[in-house]
Design a protein around this motif. Structure first.
Motif, short mmCIF file in Angstrom:
data_model
loop_
_atom_site.label_atom_id
_atom_site.label_comp_id
_atom_site.label_asym_id
_atom_site.label_seq_id
_atom_site.Cartn_x
_atom_site.Cartn_y
_atom_site.Cartn_z
N PRO A 1 0.79 -1.23 0.00
CA PRO A 1 0.00 0.00 0.00
C PRO A 1 0.83 1.29 0.00
O PRO A 1 0.28 2.36 -0.24
CB PRO A 1 -0.83 -0.11 1.28
CG PRO A 1 0.00 -0.97 2.18
CD PRO A 1 0.69 -1.96 1.26
N LEU A 2 2.12 1.22 0.24
CA LEU A 2 2.92 2.44 0.30
C LEU A 2 3.51 2.85 -1.05
O LEU A 2 4.09 3.92 -1.18
CB LEU A 2 4.04 2.30 1.33
CG LEU A 2 3.57 2.08 2.76
CD1 LEU A 2 4.75 1.96 3.70
CD2 LEU A 2 2.63 3.19 3.21
N VAL A 3 3.35 2.00 -2.06
CA VAL A 3 3.82 2.32 -3.41
C VAL A 3 2.68 2.04 -4.38
O VAL A 3 2.29 0.89 -4.57
CB VAL A 3 5.07 1.50 -3.80
CG1 VAL A 3 5.51 1.84 -5.21
CG2 VAL A 3 6.20 1.76 -2.82
N ARG A 4 2.15 3.10 -4.97
CA ARG A 4 1.03 2.97 -5.91
C ARG A 4 1.55 3.13 -7.33
O ARG A 4 2.30 4.05 -7.63
CB ARG A 4 -0.04 4.03 -5.62
CG ARG A 4 -1.24 3.92 -6.53
CD ARG A 4 -2.35 4.86 -6.16
NE ARG A 4 -1.86 6.24 -6.15
CZ ARG A 4 -2.26 7.15 -5.27
NH1 ARG A 4 -3.12 6.86 -4.35
NH2 ARG A 4 -1.78 8.38 -5.34
N VAL A 5 1.14 2.24 -8.23
CA VAL A 5 1.53 2.29 -9.64
C VAL A 5 0.28 2.45 -10.49
O VAL A 5 -0.67 1.68 -10.35
CB VAL A 5 2.30 1.02 -10.06
CG1 VAL A 5 2.70 1.12 -11.52
CG2 VAL A 5 3.52 0.80 -9.18
#
Length: 65
Positions: free
Chosen positions: A55-59
């Motif tokens: 959840p801390l890196v959105r692509v």
């Protein structure tokens, strides 16, 4: 046709966008890349399947212009 992915780091500092890119895109080489702060964009000649870093890196795949 190109495929541009916007990568957003949420609530964490990114010390090396190069390392994030290699993990997300399995060392695929983009034709263009820009990054700074919490956001990076990576454009590829072929579609990619980014790794799920939680959840801390959105692509996001951006629409072609």
């Amino acid at each position: 046709m190109t495929y541009t992915y916007k990568v957003t780091a949420i609530g964490i500092a990114v010390n090396s966008w190069q390392e994030v890119k290699e993990i997300l895109f399995n060392s695929a080489q983009p034709v263009e890349e820009t990054y700074g702060g919490q956001v990076g964009t990576f454009t590829f000649a072929t579609p990619q399947t980014p790794a799920d870093l939680g959840p801390l890196v959105r692509v996001e795949l951006l629409p072609n212009e």
